[in-house]
Design a protein around this motif. Sequence first.
Motif, PDB file in Angstrom:
ATOM      1  N   ILE A 161       0.776  -1.285  -0.088  1.00 54.39           N
ATOM      2  CA  ILE A 161       0.074  -0.130  -0.224  1.00 54.39           C
ATOM      3  C   ILE A 161       0.814   1.261  -0.023  1.00 54.39           C
ATOM      4  CG2 ILE A 161      -1.815   1.499   1.348  1.00 54.39           C
ATOM      5  CD1 ILE A 161      -2.777  -1.219   2.406  1.00 54.39           C
ATOM      6  N   THR A 162       0.680   1.987  -1.044  1.00 53.49           N
ATOM      7  CA  THR A 162       1.540   3.303  -0.979  1.00 53.49           C
ATOM      8  C   THR A 162       0.847   4.429  -0.696  1.00 53.49           C
ATOM      9  OG1 THR A 162       1.131   3.779  -3.288  1.00 53.49           O
ATOM     10  CG2 THR A 162       3.201   2.453  -2.931  1.00 53.49           C
ATOM     11  N   GLY A 163       1.640   5.325  -0.346  1.00 51.82           N
ATOM     12  CA  GLY A 163       0.813   6.706   0.491  1.00 51.82           C
ATOM     13  C   GLY A 163       1.698   7.912   0.097  1.00 51.82           C
ATOM     14  N   ARG A 164       1.122   8.893   0.246  1.00 52.98           N
ATOM     15  CA  ARG A 164       1.478  10.248   0.375  1.00 52.98           C
ATOM     16  C   ARG A 164       0.901  11.265   1.239  1.00 52.98           C
ATOM     17  NH1 ARG A 164      -0.556  10.022  -4.912  1.00 52.98           N
ATOM     18  NH2 ARG A 164      -2.289  11.682  -5.197  1.00 52.98           N
ATOM     19  N   GLU A 165       1.566  12.235   1.800  1.00 50.59           N
ATOM     20  CA  GLU A 165       0.728  13.100   2.825  1.00 50.59           C
ATOM     21  C   GLU A 165       1.497  14.279   2.752  1.00 50.59           C
ATOM     22  OE1 GLU A 165       0.968  11.619   6.792  1.00 50.59           O
ATOM     23  OE2 GLU A 165       3.402  11.403   6.825  1.00 50.59           O
ATOM     24  N   GLU A 166       0.899  15.345   3.257  1.00 50.69           N
ATOM     25  CA  GLU A 166       1.218  16.765   3.484  1.00 50.69           C
ATOM     26  C   GLU A 166       0.874  17.056   4.906  1.00 50.69           C
ATOM     27  OE1 GLU A 166       1.073  21.518   2.176  1.00 50.69           O
ATOM     28  OE2 GLU A 166      -0.242  20.026   1.356  1.00 50.69           O
ATOM     29  N   ILE A 167       1.847  17.420   5.996  1.00 52.76           N
ATOM     30  CA  ILE A 167       1.523  17.730   7.316  1.00 52.76           C
ATOM     31  C   ILE A 167       1.718  19.073   7.240  1.00 52.76           C
ATOM     32  CG2 ILE A 167       2.062  17.186   9.576  1.00 52.76           C
ATOM     33  CD1 ILE A 167       3.248  14.789   8.694  1.00 52.76           C
ATOM     34  N   ARG A 168       0.637  19.767   7.734  1.00 54.28           N
ATOM     35  CA  ARG A 168       0.575  21.269   7.899  1.00 54.28           C
ATOM     36  C   ARG A 168       0.650  21.494   9.376  1.00 54.28           C
ATOM     37  NH1 ARG A 168      -2.643  20.128   3.472  1.00 54.28           N
ATOM     38  NH2 ARG A 168      -4.587  20.348   4.721  1.00 54.28           N
ATOM     39  N   PHE A 169       1.399  22.298   9.871  1.00 54.46           N
ATOM     40  CA  PHE A 169       1.185  22.730  11.300  1.00 54.46           C
ATOM     41  C   PHE A 169       2.014  24.195  11.558  1.00 54.46           C
ATOM     42  CE2 PHE A 169       4.975  20.371   9.982  1.00 54.46           C
ATOM     43  CZ  PHE A 169       5.989  21.155  10.717  1.00 54.46           C
ATOM     44  N   ARG A 170       1.505  24.824  12.705  1.00 52.58           N
ATOM     45  CA  ARG A 170       2.310  25.770  13.260  1.00 52.58           C
ATOM     46  C   ARG A 170       3.540  25.475  14.236  1.00 52.58           C
ATOM     47  NH1 ARG A 170       0.358  30.706  11.947  1.00 52.58           N
ATOM     48  NH2 ARG A 170       1.636  31.870  13.294  1.00 52.58           N
ATOM     49  N   LEU A 171       4.603  26.381  14.323  1.00 55.58           N
ATOM     50  CA  LEU A 171       5.613  25.783  15.087  1.00 55.58           C
ATOM     51  C   LEU A 171       5.722  27.063  15.681  1.00 55.58           C
ATOM     52  CD1 LEU A 171       7.522  23.406  15.681  1.00 55.58           C
ATOM     53  CD2 LEU A 171       9.076  24.462  13.858  1.00 55.58           C
ATOM     54  N   SER A 172       6.212  26.945  17.209  1.00 52.69           N
ATOM     55  CA  SER A 172       6.442  28.163  17.918  1.00 52.69           C
ATOM     56  C   SER A 172       7.827  28.113  18.190  1.00 52.69           C
ATOM     57  CB  SER A 172       5.870  27.968  19.121  1.00 52.69           C
ATOM     58  OG  SER A 172       5.995  27.018  20.079  1.00 52.69           O
ATOM     59  N   ASN A 173       8.860  27.023  17.888  1.00 59.48           N
ATOM     60  CA  ASN A 173      10.161  26.996  18.449  1.00 59.48           C
ATOM     61  C   ASN A 173      10.815  26.346  17.305  1.00 59.48           C
ATOM     62  OD1 ASN A 173      12.745  26.903  19.415  1.00 59.48           O
ATOM     63  ND2 ASN A 173      12.190  25.700  20.962  1.00 59.48           N
ATOM     64  N   SER A 174      11.572  26.840  16.279  1.00 58.51           N
ATOM     65  CA  SER A 174      12.218  26.425  15.168  1.00 58.51           C
ATOM     66  C   SER A 174      13.661  26.133  15.542  1.00 58.51           C
ATOM     67  CB  SER A 174      12.172  27.467  13.917  1.00 58.51           C
ATOM     68  OG  SER A 174      12.837  28.592  14.219  1.00 58.51           O
ATOM     69  N   LYS A 175      14.133  26.327  16.886  1.00 59.97           N
ATOM     70  CA  LYS A 175      15.581  26.007  17.248  1.00 59.97           C
ATOM     71  C   LYS A 175      15.727  24.488  17.601  1.00 59.97           C
ATOM     72  CE  LYS A 175      15.978  30.664  18.823  1.00 59.97           C
ATOM     73  NZ  LYS A 175      16.530  31.721  19.985  1.00 59.97           N
TER      74      LYS A 175
END
Length: 857
Positions: free
Chosen positions: A62-76
């Motif tokens: 079973i093959t798949g693809r996804e896009e995960i969208r989110f907000r990030l408060s700490n990019s360190k």
Amino acid sequence: MKKSLFIVAILIWGTFLMGCSHRFYNPESGVSFDLAEYRATTIEQIEYSIFFSIPEDKNENITGREEIRFRLSNSKQPLVIDFSESRNKIKSVKIKGKDVEYIFENEHIIIPEKHLRSGKNSVEIEFIAGDMSLNRNDDFLYTLFVPDRARTAFPCFDQPDMKARFELSLEVPTKWQAVANGKIKQEVVNKKRKLVEYEITKPISTYLFAFAAGKFEKITKEKNGRSISLYHRESDQKKVDANVDRIFELVFHSIHWLEEYTGIPYPFAKYDMVAIPSFQYGGMEHTGATLYRASKLFLEESATENQKLARANLIAHETAHMWFGDLVTMKWFNDVWLKEVFANFMAGKIVNPMFPDVDHRLHFLIDHYPKAYAVDRTRGANPIGQQLDNLKDAGTLYGSIIYHKAPIIMNHLEQMIGGQKLRDGLKKYLKQFSYDNATWDQLISILDEQTPVNLIEWSNLWVYEPGMPRIEVARNDSMKNGMSYVQVDPMGFNRFWKQRLNILFGSEEQARVLPYDFNGPVADIDLRDDDMESVFVLPNGMGLAYGYFSLDKGTIKYLLNNVDAFEKPLTRGVVWLDLYENMLNGKFPPHQLLDALTRCVQKEKNAMLIGLNLGYLKQVFWRFIPTDKRVEYSLKLEKVLWDTMNKTTDRGVKRNLFNAWMNIVSSNEGIDRLLQLWNKKISIDGLNLSENDMITISLELAVRDVPNAREILNRQYNSVKNVDKKKMMRFVIPALSNDLLVRDAFFESLRDKKKREVEVWVLTALKYLHHPLRTANSEKYILPSLELLQEIQETGDIFFPTSWLMNTLRGYSSLETVDIVEQFLMAHPGFSPSLTNKILQAVDLVRRSAEIKQTHY
């Protein structure tokens, strides 16, 4: 060349880490509490757009693809995404359409912080789905991601407090049905393939994300503007027709009741059901695609009232989860019991008015107390609220304590603060944490505002401590009619459980109830101030208190001879419960309890008590009566059960009696009668034997080594029409072979996790492999079964480790078996504490039965 490439890779990796001293570049496997806590505070507004292409052949990927969208408060810090498959199943990781470097370490995709930014982020991943939790069959599949198995199928943030909105698309064979959390937005058919696109969901946890696809029949019904569909594979149309209206009635009623009780309209887009053959659990509360074990919904014509009540409770339980568990979800799986206790609690309130003729207090007693005691009396007792350091171990938290002790404690809570105050507190809790997460401590703080009772102190003992009180009862000669009660902590920690006792005392002529708040270690109570003689004293006379109540000798003697003299069914239920627990503690020999059960099963009119009695009767017969005395007892038992079955006109009671008779039949005459039933040479008036019955009869005949057992099994297999039942028989038959080498080979096959995929089949096979009639040749399987337990926990579903242990040890009652288990534990001092507890729970009855037989016979 390969060596130089390896050295270069090591140098690059080392340089990379030198510049990145962050703790999440080398996370442990699973989802640690540390990682989960950090992610939950830095990542929010998560959405998955996810696509799966499902081939018709279950052996193809079973093959798949996804896009995960989110907000990030700490990019360190790096981004850690969970995926517990191998690295070669990750085809690409992209950000803004461009491939990015990533690390794959300990079941995690780690994206360096240089690719991230504070605010909105998006990651695109192409992958091959792992099969572990997709439950792929020849012509259908279904997902089951609880508690932490979503990461086995697709990359995600797999923890309950990272709720997300899911937008799913499935590509499936044209002739397949497909159902998921969301409503279908559109279907596009292209030759042999079909694309099904679903509307985006409300925020839900990853363990609740679900879909099922395959050859299902679909039934849809509508009421008051709400449309609900049921997907199923039942081939017996008569059975479908007989059950379907009631199934839908129960769902519609449950939704309406919960909307009224909570003041919150149904919180998700739809409620559909999928009836799965041999489903691992009774049900699973996926929003929009709730899964049920088919046999729990489609009952036989001769279903007992208990089975009908159990179905209603199951449907109400799963529906209650839409509010308690799905709308408001525990923050971490250490509070998994929170969603289960309220689903159970609400189910009782929903269903009870629908069964006005049922004694619901008795049902509550029978349904919860024996199962809770079965764990709390053992050396492996665990608290309701347990510690959890990593989600990969979350499955070990499940068991009878959260499903059966917790409702008892919740009943105590409602009695303390009152039903209306509890409802008000729950409404506040649901509104405050809608589409969010909460803890038990947050709920208890809300409820604590409703009452002067110190609920936090109460909670600390009843919820966070293991075990139960042992209350010793003895005559006190210093008072005219006095009794002494001593509360003992079996674990030696000097704890005292505060609770109300309703002491029932008296004689055959009259009896009274004395309420008493038992809040300390000792209580001397004068039951009455007149000359009424008390020939029996039941400390838990109303069946509300919780613990082991050690009865005095005079009471035990009276109860064994007069249990049927108590007018109220609830009182008789309490008596049987106390007698069984006292027998387990060596207070009197098992055959005395068996004699009392045999006598009373002929007189008892209450169907629930008959079921309880028969359960105890089977347990005592197989585990506590010495092998050389079984045939002697079986002759009497078989006759009593057969005659009583033929006399009763209650179809449910007749069914229970037949099943008990079939379970214990041991005499040549009885086995011959069972064979005649299978051959249809005789029948039972008022009991139609279904295909399931005939399958079970064939298995019971085979385990008794009747002549031509192999032919009986083959004939039964060939006569089965339902394809799923046929597959079950094909799997189980080797475990019943009278050829020991075949049984050995079958057990060895269970080492392969692929052979354990359909867990219900495995458990059925283990039941017969370790049947009491086969234990002499099966004891050798115990040690390797224990050695497999860790793998069972890692690869199986949440209830499988406990069921694996119980079905492995259920047929044994010798000290030699206990020694095998104890030697295993001694040889593995670092073994998982939660799995060690489950072993100690499973071996408890083996130990007790061996010691009791040694003492009394």
